[in-house]
Design a protein around this motif. Structure first.
Motif, PDB file in Angstrom:
ATOM      1  N   ILE A  31       0.842  -1.206   0.000  1.00 17.83           N
ATOM      2  CA  ILE A  31       0.000   0.000   0.000  1.00 17.83           C
ATOM      3  C   ILE A  31       0.872   1.249   0.000  1.00 17.83           C
ATOM      4  CG2 ILE A  31      -1.654   1.341   1.363  1.00 17.83           C
ATOM      5  CD1 ILE A  31      -2.826  -1.361   2.292  1.00 17.83           C
ATOM      6  N   ASP A  32       1.889   1.257   0.853  1.00 22.56           N
ATOM      7  CA  ASP A  32       2.805   2.405   0.899  1.00 22.56           C
ATOM      8  C   ASP A  32       3.524   2.589  -0.434  1.00 22.56           C
ATOM      9  OD1 ASP A  32       2.071   2.806   3.517  1.00 22.56           O
ATOM     10  OD2 ASP A  32       3.827   1.799   4.369  1.00 22.56           O
ATOM     11  N   GLN A  33       3.912   1.474  -1.038  1.00 25.82           N
ATOM     12  CA  GLN A  33       4.602   1.554  -2.330  1.00 25.82           C
ATOM     13  C   GLN A  33       3.658   2.073  -3.415  1.00 25.82           C
ATOM     14  OE1 GLN A  33       6.267  -2.156  -3.710  1.00 25.82           O
ATOM     15  NE2 GLN A  33       7.275  -1.214  -5.476  1.00 25.82           N
ATOM     16  N   ALA A  34       2.400   1.609  -3.383  1.00 23.11           N
ATOM     17  CA  ALA A  34       1.412   2.073  -4.363  1.00 23.11           C
ATOM     18  C   ALA A  34       1.187   3.576  -4.229  1.00 23.11           C
ATOM     19  CB  ALA A  34       0.092   1.321  -4.178  1.00 23.11           C
ATOM     20  N   ALA A  35       1.159   4.079  -2.990  1.00 23.17           N
ATOM     21  CA  ALA A  35       0.979   5.517  -2.767  1.00 23.17           C
ATOM     22  C   ALA A  35       2.125   6.309  -3.389  1.00 23.17           C
ATOM     23  CB  ALA A  35       0.894   5.802  -1.269  1.00 23.17           C
ATOM     24  N   LYS A  36       3.353   5.829  -3.214  1.00 22.69           N
ATOM     25  CA  LYS A  36       4.517   6.510  -3.789  1.00 22.69           C
ATOM     26  C   LYS A  36       4.474   6.465  -5.317  1.00 22.69           C
ATOM     27  CE  LYS A  36       7.600   5.644   0.130  1.00 22.69           C
ATOM     28  NZ  LYS A  36       8.816   4.917   0.602  1.00 22.69           N
ATOM     29  N   LEU A  37       4.073   5.317  -5.852  1.00 24.79           N
ATOM     30  CA  LEU A  37       4.019   5.172  -7.308  1.00 24.79           C
ATOM     31  C   LEU A  37       2.925   6.050  -7.918  1.00 24.79           C
ATOM     32  CD1 LEU A  37       4.603   1.322  -7.672  1.00 24.79           C
ATOM     33  CD2 LEU A  37       6.155   3.152  -8.392  1.00 24.79           C
ATOM     34  N   ILE A  38       1.817   6.210  -7.213  1.00 18.52           N
ATOM     35  CA  ILE A  38       0.747   7.085  -7.699  1.00 18.52           C
ATOM     36  C   ILE A  38       1.243   8.522  -7.789  1.00 18.52           C
ATOM     37  CG2 ILE A  38      -1.412   8.199  -6.978  1.00 18.52           C
ATOM     38  CD1 ILE A  38      -1.958   5.627  -8.403  1.00 18.52           C
ATOM     39  N   ARG A  39       1.973   8.965  -6.774  1.00 19.55           N
ATOM     40  CA  ARG A  39       2.535  10.324  -6.815  1.00 19.55           C
ATOM     41  C   ARG A  39       3.536  10.471  -7.965  1.00 19.55           C
ATOM     42  NH1 ARG A  39       3.609  13.901  -1.490  1.00 19.55           N
ATOM     43  NH2 ARG A  39       1.459  14.056  -0.783  1.00 19.55           N
ATOM     44  N   HIS A  40       4.350   9.446  -8.142  1.00 18.16           N
ATOM     45  CA  HIS A  40       5.318   9.483  -9.243  1.00 18.16           C
ATOM     46  C   HIS A  40       4.592   9.550 -10.581  1.00 18.16           C
ATOM     47  CE1 HIS A  40       8.856   8.605 -11.652  1.00 18.16           C
ATOM     48  NE2 HIS A  40       8.225   7.578 -12.188  1.00 18.16           N
ATOM     49  N   ALA A  41       3.546   8.736 -10.738  1.00 15.12           N
ATOM     50  CA  ALA A  41       2.782   8.722 -11.983  1.00 15.12           C
ATOM     51  C   ALA A  41       2.050  10.033 -12.216  1.00 15.12           C
ATOM     52  CB  ALA A  41       1.794   7.556 -11.973  1.00 15.12           C
ATOM     53  N   MET A  76      -7.336   5.207  -8.484  1.00 11.07           N
ATOM     54  CA  MET A  76      -6.518   6.307  -9.009  1.00 11.07           C
ATOM     55  C   MET A  76      -5.665   5.835 -10.183  1.00 11.07           C
ATOM     56  SD  MET A  76      -5.415   7.983  -5.341  1.00 11.07           S
ATOM     57  CE  MET A  76      -4.564   9.425  -5.977  1.00 11.07           C
ATOM     58  N   ALA A  77      -5.170   4.610 -10.097  1.00 16.36           N
ATOM     59  CA  ALA A  77      -4.376   4.056 -11.195  1.00 16.36           C
ATOM     60  C   ALA A  77      -5.236   3.878 -12.443  1.00 16.36           C
ATOM     61  CB  ALA A  77      -3.761   2.720 -10.771  1.00 16.36           C
ATOM     62  N   LEU A  78      -6.446   3.390 -12.263  1.00 14.55           N
ATOM     63  CA  LEU A  78      -7.354   3.213 -13.402  1.00 14.55           C
ATOM     64  C   LEU A  78      -7.684   4.552 -14.048  1.00 14.55           C
ATOM     65  CD1 LEU A  78      -9.753   0.553 -11.824  1.00 14.55           C
ATOM     66  CD2 LEU A  78      -8.270   0.184 -13.814  1.00 14.55           C
ATOM     67  N   LEU A  79      -7.875   5.577 -13.234  1.00 16.79           N
ATOM     68  CA  LEU A  79      -8.116   6.923 -13.754  1.00 16.79           C
ATOM     69  C   LEU A  79      -6.913   7.391 -14.569  1.00 16.79           C
ATOM     70  CD1 LEU A  79      -9.560   9.670 -13.955  1.00 16.79           C
ATOM     71  CD2 LEU A  79      -8.691  10.188 -11.655  1.00 16.79           C
ATOM     72  N   GLY A  80      -5.716   7.174 -14.032  1.00 21.59           N
ATOM     73  CA  GLY A  80      -4.513   7.575 -14.751  1.00 21.59           C
ATOM     74  C   GLY A  80      -4.307   6.815 -16.050  1.00 21.59           C
ATOM     75  N   GLU A  81      -4.792   5.578 -16.088  1.00 20.32           N
ATOM     76  CA  GLU A  81      -4.703   4.776 -17.317  1.00 20.32           C
ATOM     77  C   GLU A  81      -5.814   5.118 -18.308  1.00 20.32           C
ATOM     78  OE1 GLU A  81      -3.755   0.462 -16.908  1.00 20.32           O
ATOM     79  OE2 GLU A  81      -3.901   0.888 -14.757  1.00 20.32           O
ATOM     80  N   LEU A  84     -11.795   4.951 -17.614  1.00 21.87           N
ATOM     81  CA  LEU A  84     -12.729   5.738 -16.810  1.00 21.87           C
ATOM     82  C   LEU A  84     -13.919   4.927 -16.324  1.00 21.87           C
ATOM     83  CD1 LEU A  84     -12.700   9.063 -18.866  1.00 21.87           C
ATOM     84  CD2 LEU A  84     -11.277   8.415 -16.914  1.00 21.87           C
ATOM     85  N   THR A  85     -14.356   3.957 -17.120  1.00 20.54           N
ATOM     86  CA  THR A  85     -15.506   3.139 -16.708  1.00 20.54           C
ATOM     87  C   THR A  85     -15.163   2.303 -15.487  1.00 20.54           C
ATOM     88  OG1 THR A  85     -16.327   3.028 -18.992  1.00 20.54           O
ATOM     89  CG2 THR A  85     -17.138   1.365 -17.451  1.00 20.54           C
ATOM     90  N   ALA A  86     -14.004   1.643 -15.535  1.00 18.58           N
ATOM     91  CA  ALA A  86     -13.582   0.816 -14.396  1.00 18.58           C
ATOM     92  C   ALA A  86     -13.280   1.686 -13.181  1.00 18.58           C
ATOM     93  CB  ALA A  86     -12.357  -0.009 -14.773  1.00 18.58           C
ATOM     94  N   ALA A  87     -12.668   2.845 -13.414  1.00 23.56           N
ATOM     95  CA  ALA A  87     -12.349   3.751 -12.302  1.00 23.56           C
ATOM     96  C   ALA A  87     -13.625   4.231 -11.619  1.00 23.56           C
ATOM     97  CB  ALA A  87     -11.540   4.946 -12.814  1.00 23.56           C
TER      98      ALA A  87
END
Length: 224
Positions: A31-41, A76-81, A84-87
């Motif tokens: 979870i912590d790693q995903a949070a960092k990766l979301i910020r990076h993305a 958030m990852a789905l939104l970035g990809e 939009l429907t899945a997000a």
């Protein structure tokens, strides 16, 4: 007496191994790693980087399928990809599960804005303001909508308010907010203000891709 000590020792070992087993199966690291990766993305705006964050969130969910934070980062990852429907489907489920979570309302606002559903985006943004009016997220969510509507003065004011309420220790977030402010200044042709704001953002987060891209856009706009 010895048998009682042995029993207590055995019970202590059981509790210790149980705690170690729980730690080993905890999804918090992912979870912590995903949070960092979301910020990076968010900084790179790379579909691949958002996908990487989603994969890490999925690892956390493999351990704990209903973990709220892991599902949040997955949305958030789905939104970035741009899925939009899945997000929207996932964020809506999380919203029903925890109706007063302002982070999910902000995600929903962004999803609806990306789908050109601006009335619904505004409704979700209003919930963020209603639930936590003085939070940085409330102001940054409202600022995005002001920018979409062409209210650049309002957007600039809200980004400034978000910055004022963001912890000085969160340099990356403060840099991101300054980049948003610089974009508004660029759109209003305040080139000097945009340049100064980007310099501040770069000092806070020297490796920011968004800062470099915005500086390049500023140079192009000025014909440099």
């Amino acid at each position: 007496m010895n048998s009682l000590i042995s029993l207590r020792y055995a019970l202590s070992l059981v509790l210790l191994f149980s705690a170690l087993a729980q730690a080993a199966t905890s999804p918090q690291t992912e979870i912590d790693q995903a949070a960092k990766l979301i910020r990076h993305a968010r900084d790179t705006q790379s579909t691949e980087d958002f996908r990487a964050a989603g994969l890490v969130a999925a690892k956390a969910l493999a351990t704990e399928p209903e973990n709220f934070d892991a599902q949040r980062y997955q949305a958030m990852a789905l939104l970035g990809e741009k899925d939009l429907t899945a997000a929207l489907d996932l964020a809506s489920k999380l919203n029903k599960r925890v109706p007063d979570d302002i982070g999910i309302w902000a995600i929903l606002s962004e999803i609806h804005a990306a789908r050109d559903e601006y009335d619904e985006a505004e409704r979700c943004a209003q919930w963020v303001l209603d639930l936590r009016r003085n939070s940085p997220l409330a102001f940054s969510t409202a600022a995005r909508l002001r920018e979409i509507y062409g209210d650049y003065d309002g957007a600039a004011e809200f980004y400034s308010e978000a910055l004022n309420r963001t912890s000085p220790s969160d340099a990356e977030e403060r840099s991101w907010l300054l980049v948003q402010s610089a974009r508004i200044l660029l759109r209003t042709k305040n080139y000097a203000g945009a340049a100064a704001t980007l310099d501040q953002a770069e000092k806070l987060f020297p490796n920011s891709v968004q800062v470099l891209e915005m500086k390049a856009e500023l140079a192009r706009t000025k014909g440099e």
